[in-house]
Design a protein around this motif. Structure first.
Motif, PDB file in Angstrom:
ATOM      1  N   ARG A 147      -1.007  -1.746  -8.336  1.00 47.56           N
ATOM      2  CA  ARG A 147      -0.089  -0.916  -7.540  1.00 47.56           C
ATOM      3  C   ARG A 147       1.358  -1.088  -7.990  1.00 47.56           C
ATOM      4  N   SER A 148       2.077   0.030  -7.944  1.00 48.85           N
ATOM      5  CA  SER A 148       3.489   0.013  -8.299  1.00 48.85           C
ATOM      6  C   SER A 148       4.260   0.573  -7.103  1.00 48.85           C
ATOM      7  N   ILE A 149       5.125  -0.243  -6.519  1.00 48.75           N
ATOM      8  CA  ILE A 149       5.825   0.167  -5.283  1.00 48.75           C
ATOM      9  C   ILE A 149       7.307   0.279  -5.583  1.00 48.75           C
ATOM     10  N   THR A 185       7.939 -11.122  -2.677  1.00 50.25           N
ATOM     11  CA  THR A 185       6.771 -10.604  -3.410  1.00 50.25           C
ATOM     12  C   THR A 185       6.632 -11.283  -4.775  1.00 50.25           C
ATOM     13  N   THR A 186       7.755 -11.581  -5.416  1.00 48.13           N
ATOM     14  CA  THR A 186       7.637 -12.224  -6.728  1.00 48.13           C
ATOM     15  C   THR A 186       7.250 -13.699  -6.582  1.00 48.13           C
ATOM     16  N   ARG A 187       7.850 -14.383  -5.603  1.00 48.10           N
ATOM     17  CA  ARG A 187       7.585 -15.826  -5.456  1.00 48.10           C
ATOM     18  C   ARG A 187       6.248 -16.134  -4.814  1.00 48.10           C
ATOM     19  N   HIS A 188       5.879 -15.334  -3.804  1.00 58.82           N
ATOM     20  CA  HIS A 188       4.689 -15.709  -3.022  1.00 58.82           C
ATOM     21  C   HIS A 188       3.470 -14.835  -3.274  1.00 58.82           C
ATOM     22  N   LEU A 189       3.656 -13.651  -3.877  1.00 58.35           N
ATOM     23  CA  LEU A 189       2.484 -12.813  -4.153  1.00 58.35           C
ATOM     24  C   LEU A 189       2.225 -12.699  -5.654  1.00 58.35           C
ATOM     25  N   GLY A 190       3.140 -13.231  -6.448  1.00 58.13           N
ATOM     26  CA  GLY A 190       2.978 -13.138  -7.903  1.00 58.13           C
ATOM     27  C   GLY A 190       3.248 -11.734  -8.432  1.00 58.13           C
ATOM     28  N   ALA A 191       4.030 -10.942  -7.679  1.00 61.26           N
ATOM     29  CA  ALA A 191       4.354  -9.585  -8.134  1.00 61.26           C
ATOM     30  C   ALA A 191       5.387  -9.657  -9.274  1.00 61.26           C
ATOM     31  N   ILE A 192       5.464  -8.548 -10.004  1.00 60.88           N
ATOM     32  CA  ILE A 192       6.471  -8.472 -11.077  1.00 60.88           C
ATOM     33  C   ILE A 192       7.503  -7.428 -10.664  1.00 60.88           C
ATOM     34  N   HIS A 193       8.770  -7.785 -10.844  1.00 63.83           N
ATOM     35  CA  HIS A 193       9.845  -6.864 -10.442  1.00 63.83           C
ATOM     36  C   HIS A 193      10.462  -6.247 -11.690  1.00 63.83           C
ATOM     37  N   ILE A 194      10.367  -4.927 -11.793  1.00 59.74           N
ATOM     38  CA  ILE A 194      10.975  -4.237 -12.946  1.00 59.74           C
ATOM     39  C   ILE A 194      11.793  -3.068 -12.415  1.00 59.74           C
ATOM     40  N   GLY A 195      13.098  -3.089 -12.671  1.00 57.54           N
ATOM     41  CA  GLY A 195      14.001  -2.012 -12.217  1.00 57.54           C
ATOM     42  C   GLY A 195      13.907  -1.830 -10.719  1.00 57.54           C
ATOM     43  N   ASP A 196      13.539  -0.617 -10.279  1.00 54.87           N
ATOM     44  CA  ASP A 196      13.440  -0.401  -8.834  1.00 54.87           C
ATOM     45  C   ASP A 196      11.987  -0.440  -8.362  1.00 54.87           C
ATOM     46  N   ALA A 243       0.839  -1.213   0.000  1.00 53.97           N
ATOM     47  CA  ALA A 243       0.000   0.000   0.000  1.00 53.97           C
ATOM     48  C   ALA A 243       0.869   1.256   0.000  1.00 53.97           C
ATOM     49  N   TYR A 244       2.178   1.079   0.275  1.00 52.43           N
ATOM     50  CA  TYR A 244       3.083   2.245   0.301  1.00 52.43           C
ATOM     51  C   TYR A 244       3.513   2.606  -1.114  1.00 52.43           C
ATOM     52  N   ASP A 245       3.969   3.858  -1.278  1.00 49.39           N
ATOM     53  CA  ASP A 245       4.518   4.255  -2.583  1.00 49.39           C
ATOM     54  C   ASP A 245       5.992   3.903  -2.670  1.00 49.39           C
ATOM     55  N   LEU A 246       6.655   3.933  -1.513  1.00 48.32           N
ATOM     56  CA  LEU A 246       8.087   3.598  -1.484  1.00 48.32           C
ATOM     57  C   LEU A 246       8.345   2.752  -0.245  1.00 48.32           C
TER      58      LEU A 246
END
Ligand SMILES: O=P(O)(O)OC[C@H]1O[C@H](O[C@H]2O[C@H](CO)[C@@H](O)[C@H](O)[C@H]2O)[C@H](O)[C@@H](O)[C@@H]1O
Ligand code: UDP
Length: 455
Positions: free
Chosen positions: A217-219, A199-210, A180-183
């Motif tokens: 949401r983009s954190i 976050t990538t393994r267990h939440l299915g998030a995608i990691h791009i750059g920073d 929920a945070y921006d940073l």
């Protein structure tokens, strides 16, 4: 101009000279002083009555909004979930973690209560900076109250690898709430990596750059190692040079060499292993017997949390055993003190010592390591012996003597090397470390975080 709102569990009293043990308070106070703003958090009081309204007061350029906790809130939010589950787990002590579902609910409820309090003081362009593990779901609680401001979160302690984090039954909800945070900022790059792994393994998030993307949401994520104000510490270290406590220390030492350690009395700080290493030094290098003293300052911390009373007992018995075995009529090898000292005095103790011994088993940063170096006299600096598991190691590994705190003999060897280190090498190491401390000082930490949050 937008205001800065800092939210943290612990809120400092700004009163000059008042001692405050704990790196978060020291760091945040210095950072807020520089630019002014609001500081919201717990005032350290426990109320017997039901929930009390927040208290407000201003000191210099900071407006404080502080809240007392009810006994139940304290038990569940602070003592239970924050310090009985998050602290041990994030420091890799899952054996000490005690998860109780009720405590977790209480933890979330206090986060919601703090967010609710903030709603009445917030303006639309305020920037909110949330600190530490007590307040992981605070951002999410703000969002559900309709707060759309930029909100950043900084974790002062390590972020554990996913396999360790998953021992907390509510791990998924917790990490989702961080999104929920921006940073989201961490002390080191390995903490950042552990967060990305989870976050990538267990939440299915995608990691791009920073950034980490989760749903819509983009954190932003990054490492923001907390710094100190080296010039200010240097000045402090000279201020008490004629004080009674320093005179007493000098008199007790009788020209012996001094190894100094300062830590909250916490099982993460590696105190037992350190005492064992000092004894090992006396055993393996007889020339140091009677010639060197270890001063350990260890103010008690979280004494009503399981695990802390035990470490205190263990330390007392270890120090007692070592002193019983090695003490001579005119020499006590370990001076172990369960009390806190004002920072000014601590810095002057650092300045007159030959070795700063900082050997946590895990530590978010460890500001003492940085303060030790900044307190040294440039013409005759002491040596920092530093654990590879302190966050500070990422920046200081080339100038400090690095040790593995699980290797007692290795620590004893490094102590011997530090005590015998030639002046030229000490100066080189000191110059190198001071360069790093000046480059990444506390203002840089604050500005880097706030710039990234604002952009
Ligand atoms: O508030 P307490 O429960 O009394 O504990 C004191 C503080 O301890 C921790 O400090 C951390 O922050 C430091 C600065 O970034 C860092 O150098 C250190 O490694 C951390 O352990 C804790 O994170 C704070 O929230 C506490 O207030
Ligand atoms: O008796 C004491 C012990 C510690 N400190 C300060 O408390 C902070 C401890 O921060 P650190 O990051 O080393 O560890 P933490 O206690 O936050 O885990 C440092 O600024 C110390 O100078 C203090 O003022 N008095």
């Amino acid at each position: 101009m937008s205001r800065l709102i800092v939210v943290s569990n612990r809120v400092a009293s700004i009163t000059e000279g008042k001692s405050s043990a704990g790196g978060l308070v020291v760091g945040v106070l210095d950072a807020l002083r520089g630019m002014g703003g609001i500081w919201l958090g717990w005032n350290g009081e426990i109320e017997t009555d039901p929930v009390q309204p927040p208290l407000t007061h201003s000191e210099k350029n900071i407006d404080f909004i502080t809240v007392a906790l009810t006994q139940r809130e304290y038990d569940q939010y602070y003592r239970g979930f924050s310090n009985g589950v998050l602290w041990p787990t994030f420091h890799y002590r899952i054996d000490l973690s005690r998860y109780i579902r009720r405590d977790y609910s209480g933890y979330r409820a206090v986060n919601r209560r703090f967010a609710q309090i903030l709603t009445s003081s917030i303006a639309s362009d305020d920037i909110i900076w949330v600190h530490d593990y007590h307040l992981i779901p605070f951002g999410q609680a703000c969002r559900s109250l309709g707060i759309k401001n930029k909100i950043g979160f900084f974790l002062h302690i390590p972020f554990p690898s996913p396999s360790v984090l998953r021992t907390i039954p509510s791990h998924q909800e917790l990490v989702e709430s961080m999104c929920a945070y921006d940073l989201v900022g961490f002390q080191t790059q390995s903490d950042v990596q552990a967060f990305i792994d989870y976050t990538t393994r267990h939440l299915g998030a995608i990691h791009i750059g920073d950034t980490v993307r989760l749903g819509d949401r983009s954190i932003k994520v990054g490492a923001y190692p907390i710094g100190i104000q080296p010039e200010q510490i240097r000045t402090l270290s000279k201020e008490s040079r004629h004080s009674k406590p320093l005179d007493a220390l000098r008199e007790g030492l009788q020209h012996r060499k001094l190894i100094v350690s300062v830590d909250r009395l916490d099982y993460s700080k590696g105190l037992i292993e350190r005492f064992d290493a000092f004894e090992c030094l006396l055993e393996s290098s007889p020339q140091h017997r009677g010639k060197v003293t270890l001063v350990q300052i260890a103010p008690p911390s979280r004494q009503d949390v399981q695990g802390y009373r035990q470490i205190r007992r263990q330390l007392e018995s270890t120090a007692g055993r070592i002193n019983g075995k090695w003490t001579e009529l005119s020499w006590t090898p370990i001076r172990y003190m369960n009390r806190s000292y004002e920072r000014t005095l601590l810095m002057s103790f650092f300045r007159v010592s030959q070795v700063g011994l900082v050997t946590p088993l895990r530590d978010g940063m460890n500001l003492v390591a940085k303060e030790y170096v900044a307190s040294q006299p440039a013409e005759d600096p002491g040596v920092l012996v530093l654990s590879e598991f302190a966050g500070a190691a990422a920046e200081m590994h080339e100038g400090a003597l690095m040790v593995n705190p699980y290797d007692v003999q290795g620590m004893a060897d490094s102590l011997d090397r530090a005590l015998n280190m030639p002046l030229e090498e000490r100066k080189q190491r000191y110059e190198h470390l001071m360069g790093i401390l000046k480059k990444n000082n506390l203002s840089v930490w604050r500005d880097r975080f706030l710039n990234d949050l604002g952009s």
